[in-house]
Design a protein around this motif. Structure first.
Motif, PDB file in Angstrom:
ATOM      1  N   VAL A  19       4.741  25.544  -3.582  1.00 64.18           N
ATOM      2  CA  VAL A  19       5.884  25.166  -3.931  1.00 64.18           C
ATOM      3  C   VAL A  19       6.059  24.203  -4.997  1.00 64.18           C
ATOM      4  O   VAL A  19       5.423  23.183  -4.611  1.00 64.18           O
ATOM      5  CB  VAL A  19       7.097  25.072  -2.741  1.00 64.18           C
ATOM      6  N   SER A  20       6.276  24.504  -6.216  1.00 62.83           N
ATOM      7  CA  SER A  20       6.727  23.623  -7.238  1.00 62.83           C
ATOM      8  C   SER A  20       7.572  22.423  -6.762  1.00 62.83           C
ATOM      9  O   SER A  20       8.736  23.092  -6.459  1.00 62.83           O
ATOM     10  CB  SER A  20       6.953  24.208  -8.491  1.00 62.83           C
ATOM     11  N   PHE A  21       7.380  21.265  -6.822  1.00 66.22           N
ATOM     12  CA  PHE A  21       8.273  20.199  -6.513  1.00 66.22           C
ATOM     13  C   PHE A  21       9.437  20.169  -7.520  1.00 66.22           C
ATOM     14  O   PHE A  21      10.417  19.938  -7.329  1.00 66.22           O
ATOM     15  CB  PHE A  21       7.604  18.896  -6.809  1.00 66.22           C
ATOM     16  N   TRP A  22       9.089  20.340  -8.960  1.00 65.16           N
ATOM     17  CA  TRP A  22      10.069  20.591  -9.681  1.00 65.16           C
ATOM     18  C   TRP A  22      11.154  21.701  -9.977  1.00 65.16           C
ATOM     19  O   TRP A  22      12.255  21.549 -10.295  1.00 65.16           O
ATOM     20  CB  TRP A  22       9.569  19.910 -11.123  1.00 65.16           C
ATOM     21  N   THR A  23      10.384  22.850  -9.963  1.00 61.40           N
ATOM     22  CA  THR A  23      11.091  24.114 -10.248  1.00 61.40           C
ATOM     23  C   THR A  23      11.460  24.809  -9.072  1.00 61.40           C
ATOM     24  O   THR A  23      12.134  25.799  -9.128  1.00 61.40           O
ATOM     25  CB  THR A  23      10.176  24.995 -11.173  1.00 61.40           C
ATOM     26  N   GLY A  24      10.826  24.323  -7.870  1.00 62.79           N
ATOM     27  CA  GLY A  24      10.918  25.417  -6.644  1.00 62.79           C
ATOM     28  C   GLY A  24      10.277  26.580  -6.419  1.00 62.79           C
ATOM     29  O   GLY A  24      10.378  27.520  -5.751  1.00 62.79           O
ATOM     30  N   LYS A  25       9.406  27.045  -7.719  1.00 67.01           N
ATOM     31  CA  LYS A  25       8.871  28.313  -7.843  1.00 67.01           C
ATOM     32  C   LYS A  25       7.885  28.158  -6.752  1.00 67.01           C
ATOM     33  O   LYS A  25       6.947  27.273  -6.194  1.00 67.01           O
ATOM     34  CB  LYS A  25       7.992  28.639  -9.154  1.00 67.01           C
ATOM     35  N   LYS A  60      13.192  31.944   3.044  1.00 69.95           N
ATOM     36  CA  LYS A  60      14.422  31.526   3.576  1.00 69.95           C
ATOM     37  C   LYS A  60      14.538  29.796   3.473  1.00 69.95           C
ATOM     38  O   LYS A  60      13.680  29.281   4.009  1.00 69.95           O
ATOM     39  CB  LYS A  60      14.637  31.936   5.036  1.00 69.95           C
ATOM     40  N   ALA A  61      15.611  29.465   2.989  1.00 72.09           N
ATOM     41  CA  ALA A  61      15.640  27.981   2.873  1.00 72.09           C
ATOM     42  C   ALA A  61      15.509  27.286   4.174  1.00 72.09           C
ATOM     43  O   ALA A  61      16.125  27.788   5.079  1.00 72.09           O
ATOM     44  CB  ALA A  61      17.200  27.618   2.031  1.00 72.09           C
ATOM     45  N   SER A  62      15.038  25.978   4.183  1.00 77.94           N
ATOM     46  CA  SER A  62      14.740  25.383   5.503  1.00 77.94           C
ATOM     47  C   SER A  62      15.103  24.016   5.254  1.00 77.94           C
ATOM     48  O   SER A  62      14.270  23.209   5.189  1.00 77.94           O
ATOM     49  CB  SER A  62      13.226  25.499   5.761  1.00 77.94           C
ATOM     50  N   ALA A  69      10.867  28.868   4.863  1.00 76.05           N
ATOM     51  CA  ALA A  69      10.374  29.617   6.099  1.00 76.05           C
ATOM     52  C   ALA A  69      10.313  30.990   5.570  1.00 76.05           C
ATOM     53  O   ALA A  69      11.006  31.307   4.594  1.00 76.05           O
ATOM     54  CB  ALA A  69      11.559  29.571   7.165  1.00 76.05           C
ATOM     55  N   LEU A  70       9.427  31.670   6.309  1.00 77.04           N
ATOM     56  CA  LEU A  70       9.344  33.243   6.036  1.00 77.04           C
ATOM     57  C   LEU A  70       9.993  34.237   7.185  1.00 77.04           C
ATOM     58  O   LEU A  70       9.781  33.714   8.206  1.00 77.04           O
ATOM     59  CB  LEU A  70       7.940  33.521   5.717  1.00 77.04           C
ATOM     60  N   GLU A  71      10.939  34.857   6.637  1.00 75.16           N
ATOM     61  CA  GLU A  71      11.279  36.018   7.622  1.00 75.16           C
ATOM     62  C   GLU A  71      10.871  37.149   7.633  1.00 75.16           C
ATOM     63  O   GLU A  71      10.735  37.915   6.470  1.00 75.16           O
ATOM     64  CB  GLU A  71      12.867  35.948   7.400  1.00 75.16           C
ATOM     65  N   ILE A  72      10.255  37.461   8.715  1.00 70.83           N
ATOM     66  CA  ILE A  72       9.638  39.076   8.784  1.00 70.83           C
ATOM     67  C   ILE A  72      10.201  39.674  10.013  1.00 70.83           C
ATOM     68  O   ILE A  72       9.970  39.095  11.062  1.00 70.83           O
ATOM     69  CB  ILE A  72       7.774  38.697   9.177  1.00 70.83           C
ATOM     70  N   ASP A  73      10.664  41.014   9.960  1.00 73.80           N
ATOM     71  CA  ASP A  73      11.442  41.922  10.879  1.00 73.80           C
ATOM     72  C   ASP A  73      12.443  40.681  11.661  1.00 73.80           C
ATOM     73  O   ASP A  73      12.475  40.982  12.816  1.00 73.80           O
ATOM     74  CB  ASP A  73      10.262  42.259  11.748  1.00 73.80           C
ATOM     75  N   ASN A  78       8.494  29.075  10.772  1.00 70.56           N
ATOM     76  CA  ASN A  78       8.360  28.078   9.886  1.00 70.56           C
ATOM     77  C   ASN A  78       6.967  27.763   9.420  1.00 70.56           C
ATOM     78  O   ASN A  78       6.035  27.960  10.101  1.00 70.56           O
ATOM     79  CB  ASN A  78       8.532  27.007  10.582  1.00 70.56           C
ATOM     80  N   VAL A  79       7.037  27.644   7.953  1.00 70.01           N
ATOM     81  CA  VAL A  79       5.433  27.342   7.327  1.00 70.01           C
ATOM     82  C   VAL A  79       4.968  26.369   7.569  1.00 70.01           C
ATOM     83  O   VAL A  79       3.729  26.012   8.048  1.00 70.01           O
ATOM     84  CB  VAL A  79       5.794  27.880   5.862  1.00 70.01           C
ATOM     85  N   ILE A  80       6.022  25.128   7.648  1.00 70.31           N
ATOM     86  CA  ILE A  80       5.440  23.793   7.884  1.00 70.31           C
ATOM     87  C   ILE A  80       6.140  23.473   9.143  1.00 70.31           C
ATOM     88  O   ILE A  80       7.278  23.726   9.382  1.00 70.31           O
ATOM     89  CB  ILE A  80       5.493  23.067   6.707  1.00 70.31           C
TER      90      ILE A  80
END
Length: 156
Positions: A19-25, A60-62, A69-73, A78-80
């Motif tokens: 995740v880019s710190f500046w752009t959020g990409k 998904k924003a956390s 976070a990643l939402e699956i089904d 939580n990724v971290i």
């Protein structure tokens, strides 16, 4: 900054999200290969599974983290790991600038807070990372007050 994690639905795969710190990409990697991101609503990552199918992982924003976070089904993973409450409180101290500095103070405080969270995620033990966070917080306050003086003189 890259963060390594696993997904219970795909236990034989290793994932990294950048995740880019500046752009959020956001860029997701499965076994060091980039995963395609769809353009459909929610912009899910299209993760190939072991059966030749596709698993859709919606970022998904956390709050207050920049890493989603990643939402699956409909299950949120939580990724971290979230920071302990005392580290979250310490990292968010620069956000107090929003009360004295409005939008400018809030902007400076937000950037400093996000940087503080990255510093606290450093795996190195010791008090050094806490001193760095306090230094970033003091630098943010100094930057705001210096900018306020310059703007006040400029306006007259």
């Amino acid at each position: 900054m890259k963060h390594k994690f696993t997904i219970p639905n795909l236990p034989d795969s290793n994932f990294e999200i950048e995740v880019s710190f500046w752009t959020g990409k956001q860029t997701l990697y499965k076994n060091n290969e980039p995963v395609q991101q769809s353009t459909e609503k929610g912009k899910p990552f299209l993760i190939p599974d072991n059966n030749g199918g596709i698993v859709k992982a919606y970022p998904k924003a956390s709050f207050p983290e920049i890493v989603p976070a990643l939402e699956i089904d409909n299950i949120k993973y939580n990724v971290i790991e979230k920071l302990p409450w005392h580290q979250s409180a310490l990292s968010l101290l620069p956000m107090l600038l929003v009360f004295t500095g409005g939008g400018i103070g809030g902007g400076i405080g937000a950037v400093a807070s996000l940087y503080n969270m990255q510093l606290l995620r450093d795996n190195r033990p010791g008090i050094g990372k806490y001193l760095k966070v306090i230094g970033v917080t003091c630098a943010a306050a100094a930057l705001y007050f210096a900018l306020a003086i310059v703007i006040k003189k400029w306006i007259g």
